[in-house]
Design an enzyme around this catalytic site. Structure first.
Site, PDB file in Angstrom:
ATOM      1  N   ARG A 114     -13.453 -71.486 -73.245  1.00  0.00           N
ATOM      2  CA  ARG A 114     -13.726 -72.195 -73.394  1.00  0.00           C
ATOM      3  C   ARG A 114     -12.675 -71.987 -74.587  1.00  0.00           C
ATOM      4  NH1 ARG A 114     -17.461 -76.089 -74.929  1.00  0.00           N
ATOM      5  NH2 ARG A 114     -17.902 -76.209 -77.083  1.00  0.00           N
ATOM      6  N   THR A 174     -18.186 -84.579 -69.584  1.00  0.00           N
ATOM      7  CA  THR A 174     -18.008 -83.136 -69.120  1.00  0.00           C
ATOM      8  C   THR A 174     -18.508 -83.168 -67.411  1.00  0.00           C
ATOM      9  OG1 THR A 174     -18.508 -81.978 -71.962  1.00  0.00           O
ATOM     10  CG2 THR A 174     -19.122 -81.122 -69.462  1.00  0.00           C
ATOM     11  N   THR A 194     -15.481 -79.236 -69.403  1.00  0.00           N
ATOM     12  CA  THR A 194     -15.603 -80.343 -70.209  1.00  0.00           C
ATOM     13  C   THR A 194     -14.500 -80.255 -70.813  1.00  0.00           C
ATOM     14  OG1 THR A 194     -16.699 -81.223 -72.178  1.00  0.00           O
ATOM     15  CG2 THR A 194     -16.564 -78.844 -72.075  1.00  0.00           C
ATOM     16  N   GLU A 222     -12.075 -80.674 -78.040  1.00  0.00           N
ATOM     17  CA  GLU A 222     -13.465 -78.863 -78.202  1.00  0.00           C
ATOM     18  C   GLU A 222     -14.237 -79.206 -79.786  1.00  0.00           C
ATOM     19  OE1 GLU A 222     -16.051 -79.241 -75.333  1.00  0.00           O
ATOM     20  OE2 GLU A 222     -14.364 -79.411 -74.519  1.00  0.00           O
ATOM     21  N   SER A 259     -21.095 -74.475 -77.768  1.00  0.00           N
ATOM     22  CA  SER A 259     -21.271 -75.177 -76.478  1.00  0.00           C
ATOM     23  C   SER A 259     -22.798 -75.110 -76.229  1.00  0.00           C
ATOM     24  CB  SER A 259     -20.707 -74.396 -75.285  1.00  0.00           C
ATOM     25  OG  SER A 259     -20.910 -75.909 -74.240  1.00  0.00           O
ATOM     26  N   SER A 260     -22.974 -76.496 -75.252  1.00  0.00           N
ATOM     27  CA  SER A 260     -24.695 -76.509 -75.368  1.00  0.00           C
ATOM     28  C   SER A 260     -24.102 -75.963 -73.717  1.00  0.00           C
ATOM     29  CB  SER A 260     -24.935 -77.823 -75.271  1.00  0.00           C
ATOM     30  OG  SER A 260     -25.200 -77.729 -76.617  1.00  0.00           O
ATOM     31  N   GLY A 312     -24.268 -83.680 -70.648  1.00  0.00           N
ATOM     32  CA  GLY A 312     -24.451 -83.608 -71.456  1.00  0.00           C
ATOM     33  C   GLY A 312     -24.587 -83.602 -72.818  1.00  0.00           C
ATOM     34  N   GLY A 313     -23.992 -82.883 -73.582  1.00  0.00           N
ATOM     35  CA  GLY A 313     -23.943 -82.544 -74.921  1.00  0.00           C
ATOM     36  C   GLY A 313     -24.860 -81.799 -75.159  1.00  0.00           C
TER      37      GLY A 313
HETATM   38  N1  GLU Z   1     -18.750 -79.899 -75.336  1.00  0.00           N
HETATM   39  C1  GLU Z   1     -20.105 -79.700 -75.394  1.00  0.00           C
HETATM   40  C2  GLU Z   1     -20.643 -78.908 -75.472  1.00  0.00           C
HETATM   41  O1  GLU Z   1     -19.295 -77.738 -74.624  1.00  0.00           O
HETATM   42  C3  GLU Z   1     -20.278 -80.899 -73.998  1.00  0.00           C
HETATM   43  C4  GLU Z   1     -19.923 -82.388 -73.993  1.00  0.00           C
HETATM   44  C5  GLU Z   1     -21.197 -82.867 -72.909  1.00  0.00           C
HETATM   45  O2  GLU Z   1     -21.259 -82.122 -71.898  1.00  0.00           O
HETATM   46  O3  GLU Z   1     -21.008 -83.895 -73.641  1.00  0.00           O
HETATM   47  O4  GLU Z   1     -21.757 -78.169 -74.686  1.00  0.00           O
END
Ligand code: GLU
Length: 595
Positions: free
Chosen positions: A112, A406, A424, A450, A477-478, A500-501
């Site tokens: 990360r 991502t 990502t 990020e 993060s997700s 997908g956030g």
């Molecule tokens: N930056 C996001 C995260 O680390 C991921 C972004 C995405 O998948 O759209 O959770």
């Protein structure tokens, strides 16, 4: 049996491989559509398989596996090609989480991004107010120290079988000889206003009158080829020190609107980490995922753990669509899980876990109590965090912020090693800064944004937010790279994950439920229509749910609307006979290849 699509791709893309070493013919593939929904068949393989978001990247991994490389080797090759062909989503300018299984142990590698040493909690505040989100994204402020390359180097040093250098050949070859611009890259370029503001990117990805590169255009990237050549020969030091690092600093610090504070010391000091994976029993399976700073596994397993304690439904799936009864339980569990996520989860090197142990958030008793809060009517926006364990500080909840972009890679090799890697640069095209590594050649790689995954506001009503900006910290993060095992035998069952956030959490949770509970194969499971909520409105995947279901959710008090929910799931399942079956998201360009 090698699936037809994989055979034809291989035939199209590659000259016969005479010995180790890649030789691409001019790639003449017509890429799949990148937006919309294209049914995919799923792919069977006997002993190894790789799933990635772009056919050229999948193919690089396939060649590595075929040449005797293992899952880590293939992951390096796939990531380097993704940097080139899917620049909007991931690359050497970003960060990643990698789960690895070597047949016995599971490891979690953390690549990360980190916040520079010179940041303060006010990074994204101006005159006491949070900056407008997109102004913060397309700036030097949002760029974290990239971690993907160091992480892959660490994992490769521990597990790699083929030489590091060789794994760069597919990406270097494609960068030098050119690749066909895909529909998705074209559409992403067409839809982006901010990338054009960056002079290097404008010159590289758009015509003089601002038109994005057409689908099928052969694009070479000499700057990236030169950077990758150096990294191949000298290792990640060629990125984290010297000319490439100096150029990164220069790009960030000279941003014309909002420069950032990243320094050479920040870059050379970056360390990838190995963390203790979180492995959670889930009936007959054990699900292993990434611990904080990702909120992915904790939130997925809270949702699934609460669902397991809900009254059993007669028909969770009706006519190939999740029923309104199941959706209600899932969405209510999501509201409760997201309330905990917003309150507690952040970089564990900076914040304590509730009760000193993240797994308390998954304790069956705790989830049982949370699950009891789910009634017939939706709780709407009123879900509050629970109290899984005492804290010495009290945190305020972080308001939700948008995230997109991502890529996800799943690989199982012939020796039974497996990886799940989500990677990502945050938003599509990250901070919209293209860096040429000081080569003065056309092209380059994109820098991440990020740091906008941190809370913009450092505190709410005088209380700190756990995920506020701090020097050296990794943003929450997700991302949810996931490896699933049979609890009794310890055998690998699946590797999966998605972009997908925050909705990564819903996409992955629902795919797991579909595979375990509804007997669907990997492709069917990930293709099912999506439904999400982060605690407020409910979004259903556009055009995929019957009107009765939408109405029934509204009757229960959910505020429902439809929109595109562009997941990019990839999953590989090991079947009972030991063979593999993989799926790639019909909403993006991914494919699976194997043998
Ligand atoms: N930056 C996001 C995260 O680390 C991921 C972004 C995405 O998948 O759209 O959770």
């Amino acid at each position: 049996m090698l699936p037809k699509r994989a055979l034809s791709l291989t035939g199209l893309l590659l000259a016969p491989m005479v010995s180790w070493g890649f030789s691409y013919e001019t790639p003449s593939i017509t890429p799949e559509v990148g937006s919309g929904f294209e049914e995919k068949p799923g792919w069977a393989a006997d002993s190894f398989a790789v799933a990635a978001a772009n056919p050229l990247a999948t193919d690089a991994g396939y060649q590595v596996l075929k040449a005797g490389g293992n899952a880590i080797d293939a992951a390096v090759a796939v990531q380097m090609v993704l940097t080139l062909v899917e620049p909007q989503s991931s690359g050497i300018g970003g960060g990643a989480f990698l789960m690895h299984f070597d047949g016995a142990d599971v490891q979690a590698y953390d690549g990360r991004e980190t916040a520079p040493a010179a940041v303060t909690g006010e990074l994204f505040m101006e005159d006491g107010e949070p900056l407008p989100f997109m102004e913060a994204v397309a700036s030097g402020l949002s760029v974290g120290v990239p971690g993907t390359l160091r992480m892959l180097e660490q994992a490769h040093a521990e597990h790699g079988q083929l030489a590091w250098q060789e794994l760069f050949t597919p990406a270097i070859t494609l960068a030098e000889e050119g690749f066909a611009v895909s529909q998705r890259l074209h559409t992403s370029l067409a839809n982006d206003e901010d990338l054009r503001e960056n002079d290097l990117a404008q010159a590289f990805y758009y015509s003089a009158d601002g038109e994005p590169l057409e689908v099928g255009t052969t694009l070479k990237n000499p700057a990236l080829a030169a950077i990758l050549r150096r990294i191949a020969e000298e290792g990640s030091a060629a990125f984290y020190e010297g000319e490439v690092a100096e150029d990164l600093v220069e790009q960030v610090q000279s941003h014309p609107v909002r420069p950032g504070k990243i320094s050479l010391d920040d870059i050379s000091g970056y360390q990838s980490l190995e963390r203790e994976p979180l492995c959670t029993p889930w009936q007959q399976w054990e699900v292993c995922g990434f611990p904080p700073p990702s909120s992915g596994h904790l939130t997925i397993m809270q949702i699934l753990g609460m669902l397991d304690q809900q009254p059993l439904l007669e028909a969770p799936l009706e006519n190939g669509v999740t029923s309104s009864g199941w959706l209600h339980q899932f969405l209510e569990a999501s509201r409760l899980a997201f309330a905990d996520r917003g309150r507690y989860i952040a970089d564990p090197d900076f914040v304590e876990a509730p009760g000193g142990d993240w797994s308390l958030m998954l304790a069956p008793d705790y989830l049982g109590k949370r699950s009891e809060l789910i009634g017939e009517e939706s709780m709407g926006e009123s879900a509050e965090p629970g109290n899984p364990g005492e804290l010495t500080v009290s945190f305020a909840s972080q308001p939700e912020q948008p995230e997109y972009g991502t890529s996800h890679i799943s690989i199982v090799d012939a020796d039974g090693n497996a990886i799940a890697m989500t990677t990502t640069i945050e938003q599509a095209f990250g901070s919209r800064i293209l860096a040429d590594g000081g080569t003065d050649l056309p092209g380059g790689y994109l820098l991440n944004n990020e740091l906008t995954d941190f809370s913009f506001a450092p505190e709410v009503d005088g209380q700190p937010v756990a995920n506020r900006v701090e020097p050296g910290k990794r943003p929450r993060s997700s991302m949810s790279p996931t490896l699933v095992f049979d609890q009794e035998t310890g055998a690998l069952v699946a590797s999966l994950g998605s972009p997908g956030g925050a909705a990564i959490i819903h996409y992955t949770a629902r795919t797991l439920a579909a595979m375990r509970d509804w007997g669907l194969n990997a492709q069917e499971a990930l293709s099912l229509p999506h439904a999400i909520t982060l605690g407020g409105d409910v979004y259903l995947e556009e055009g995929r749910f019957p009107e009765e279901i939408i109405e029934s959710l509204r009757e229960r008090g959910h505020s429902v609307s439809e929109r595109e929910l562009t997941s990019g799931l990839q999953a590989i399942r090991r079947l009972e006979d030991g063979t593999l079956f993989g799926g790639a998201d019909p909403r993006r360009e991914g494919v699976v290849m194997g043998e």
